[in-house]
Write a protein that holds these residues in place. Structure first.
Motif, short mmCIF file in Angstrom:
data_model
loop_
_atom_site.label_atom_id
_atom_site.label_comp_id
_atom_site.label_asym_id
_atom_site.label_seq_id
_atom_site.Cartn_x
_atom_site.Cartn_y
_atom_site.Cartn_z
N PRO A 258 0.80 -1.23 0.00
CA PRO A 258 0.00 0.00 0.00
C PRO A 258 0.83 1.27 0.00
O PRO A 258 0.31 2.36 -0.29
N SER A 259 2.12 1.18 0.34
CA SER A 259 2.98 2.36 0.28
C SER A 259 3.31 2.75 -1.15
O SER A 259 3.79 3.85 -1.42
N ASN A 260 3.05 1.83 -2.09
CA ASN A 260 3.21 2.12 -3.51
C ASN A 260 1.89 2.70 -4.02
O ASN A 260 0.94 1.98 -4.27
N ALA A 261 1.85 4.03 -4.14
CA ALA A 261 0.60 4.70 -4.49
C ALA A 261 0.06 4.25 -5.84
O ALA A 261 -1.16 4.14 -6.03
N HIS A 289 -3.37 12.41 -3.58
CA HIS A 289 -2.66 11.90 -4.75
C HIS A 289 -3.26 12.47 -6.04
O HIS A 289 -4.48 12.67 -6.14
N TYR A 290 -2.41 12.69 -7.02
CA TYR A 290 -2.87 13.30 -8.27
C TYR A 290 -3.88 12.42 -9.02
O TYR A 290 -4.69 12.91 -9.82
N ARG A 291 -3.87 11.10 -8.75
CA ARG A 291 -4.79 10.20 -9.45
C ARG A 291 -6.17 10.12 -8.80
O ARG A 291 -7.05 9.42 -9.29
N ALA A 292 -6.34 10.82 -7.68
CA ALA A 292 -7.64 10.75 -6.98
C ALA A 292 -8.79 11.17 -7.87
O ALA A 292 -9.91 10.66 -7.75
N THR A 293 -8.54 12.09 -8.79
CA THR A 293 -9.62 12.57 -9.67
C THR A 293 -9.92 11.59 -10.79
O THR A 293 -10.93 11.76 -11.49
N GLU A 294 -9.07 10.55 -10.96
CA GLU A 294 -9.30 9.55 -12.00
C GLU A 294 -10.35 8.52 -11.58
O GLU A 294 -10.92 7.82 -12.43
N ILE A 295 -10.57 8.39 -10.28
CA ILE A 295 -11.41 7.32 -9.75
C ILE A 295 -12.86 7.76 -9.69
O ILE A 295 -13.19 8.88 -9.30
N ASP A 296 -13.75 6.84 -10.05
CA ASP A 296 -15.18 7.06 -9.88
C ASP A 296 -15.54 6.64 -8.46
O ASP A 296 -15.65 5.46 -8.14
#
Length: 530
Positions: A258-261, A289-296
């Motif tokens: 889980p430490s690997n974002a 994290h910058y990818r948070a906006t990628e997730i539904d």
């Protein structure tokens, strides 16, 4: 005192009495449902059952008998639940081991538990090989490529995990009793040698039922997917993510690191995740994290936090992202582990750890072991069916249970007017400044609201005039910095003068446990030595 014991009978209606029967019931009910998914593998409930039966047969074929201990030293991978179910089927006792343990840590736990067998990740083989000659381990089952068996000549049997699964399954195994030991779960050992909490089948099965009763309002049996980033060898993920959600036909998406974002966000895209458990650090990392906006996030029904305090700012940010607050709960290794939780649907983040679970009696006691009333602060003590019977190989003492038979938690807290438990801090972490109590959680919550603070930790340091002084260590958000004096002035608007940190230091990272809990004791130790 808050007592929920009168509702326990209703909660336990139709609940299996052992892990064996719980696992068999779920496998028979949801055979074609995906039970576990990783980056490399997907297994249905039926496939998990078949593999577990084969491994249980192997464990019997090599001479293990009911009550023998089997260590499981694995990260989050499908071999973990297969091993756990096999150990339960075979009437054996599981000993959960952190796969990142050093040789001295591993030596203590394997010798103390008397484990005769170990299922181990190939990455940890060299650590085991260095100490096995001095251990009771006779059988070694290795995941991955079976390499270097000659390094462990003292082992009677060394076999690859896949080969062990191929054993022709037995139809009958020793029947488990609810009072049989299911798990030796070792404490963190932050104040000395770790101790094995004796958790019986009934402890874990009942706690699983208690948890589901508390959190299930937005959930549907057979139709959920939970992200398991917390390690399964930790009792929180073992009971909640594995046992509870498995028993209800959910899919577990396992994250090895889980430490690997990137791995964490990849897992969130494999399948629509509806539930997640974590510590404050994990949620904060997801949010920022910058990818948070990628997730539904629209499918997310439930987020449960524990292990350390969930900060209000973290829960507010999570609600902005997903639509719901994090449900903060509370538990201990010694209680299988869950004791309290906030309930789904709460409109606001209460800052408490919620209401006791059904069948759980929680009382507050003072230093003289006298029970206190509502609103009074003291040590949180527990009675309940999820409480351990004691520590493996150690006599019961009044350091563990008070004269009234309650388990001592070592945590300081009180009940609010709504009957919710509010934890102030760990008794051992309390800071004493000129005779005034300072609780690190309160200082950390205040500091976390300051701009550009990503995470922080508060400790007490020796001071010749006041006894102790408050020190605060800050990790800034990436690409930012903080002026320590400005942070001190901000804290002075939120806290009484004696609580305001006198020392503020910016550091690159905080010491943490494998589940992401900030280790104040390690920070204190390294600071004093420096």
């Amino acid at each position: 005192m808050i007592d929920q014991s009168e509702t326990l009978e209703h909660t336990l209606a139709n609940v299996p009495s052992t892990l064996n029967s719980l696992f068999r019931k779920a496998i028979a009910r949801f055979p074609d449902t995906v039970a576990f998914r990783t980056l490399d593998e997907t297994l249905t409930f039926a496939e998990i059952g078949k593999r577990a039966t084969g491994l249980a047969s192997f464990l019997h074929s090599v001479g293990l008998s009911k009550g023998d201990r089997v260590a499981v030293m694995l990260p989050n991978c499908t071999a973990f639940p297969v091993s756990s179910i096999a150990i339960a089927f075979a009437g054996l006792v599981q000993v959960n081991v952190n796969p990142m343990y050093t040789a001295p840590e591993l030596h203590h736990q394997l010798r103390d538990s008397g484990a005769r067998a170990i299922v181990i990740d190939e990455s940890a083989i060299s650590v085991l090989a260095s100490i096995i000659a001095d251990l009771p381990i006779e059988i070694v089952i290795v995941t991955g490529d079976l390499a270097g068996p000659l390094l462990m000549p003292s082992a009677r049997v060394i076999v690859g995990f896949t080969a062990a699964l191929a054993t022709i399954g037995q139809k009958r195994f020793p029947e488990a009793d609810p009072d049989d030991i299911a798990l030796l779960q070792y404490t963190g050992g932050t104040t000395g040698r770790s101790k094995g909490a004796v958790l019986r089948h009934r402890n874990i099965v009942i706690n699983s039922a208690q948890v589901w009763d508390a959190i299930s309002a937005p959930l549907t049996v057979g139709n959920e997917t939970i992200l398991t980033a917390l390690p399964l060898y930790h009792i929180f993920a073992f009971t909640v993510n594995f046992v509870t959600f498995f028993s209800k036909g959910a899919t577990n998406v396992l994250v090895r690191n889980p430490s690997n974002a990137e791995e964490l966000f990849d897992a969130l895209t494999w399948r629509s995740v509806t539930a997640i458990t974590g510590v404050n650090t994990l949620f904060a990392n997801l949010i920022s994290h910058y990818r948070a906006t990628e997730i539904d996030w629209s499918q997310m029904k439930l987020a449960i936090g524990g292990g350390s305090a969930i900060l209000p700012i973290t829960s507010e940010s999570w609600k902005s992202l997903t639509g719901s607050h994090i449900l903060e709960g509370y538990g201990m290794t010694e209680t299988s582990p869950v004791l309290t939780t906030n309930r789904p649907g709460d409109a606001e983040f209460s800052g408490t750890v919620g209401l006791p679970l059904t069948g759980t009696r929680i009382s507050i006691f003072n230093a003289q072991d006298q029970e206190l009333g509502p609103g009074e602060t003291g040590e949180v003590c527990i009675l309940g069916p999820q409480v351990m019977s004691g520590y493996w190989g150690q006599p019961t003492s009044q350091d563990t249970f008070n004269p009234a038979g309650y388990l001592r938690s070592g945590d300081i807290g009180f009940f609010d007017p709504q009957g919710r438990l509010r934890l102030i801090d760990r008794r051992k972490d309390m800071i004493l400044v000129s005779g005034f109590n300072v609780y690190p959680n309160e200082v950390e919550a205040a500091a976390s609201a300051f701009e550009n603070v990503m995470e922080c930790a508060c400790i007490g340091l020796p001071h010749e005039r006041t006894g102790e002084t408050v020190a605060l260590f800050i990790v800034c958000k990436p690409g930012t910095t903080i002026e320590p004096e400005a942070l001190r002035q901000f804290c002075a608007t939120q806290l009484a003068p004696y609580k305001v940190p006198r020392k503020v230091e910016l550091i690159s990272s905080l010491p943490k446990s494998t589940v992401g809990k900030i280790l104040r004791w390690k920070l204190r130790e390294s600071t004093i030595k420096a």
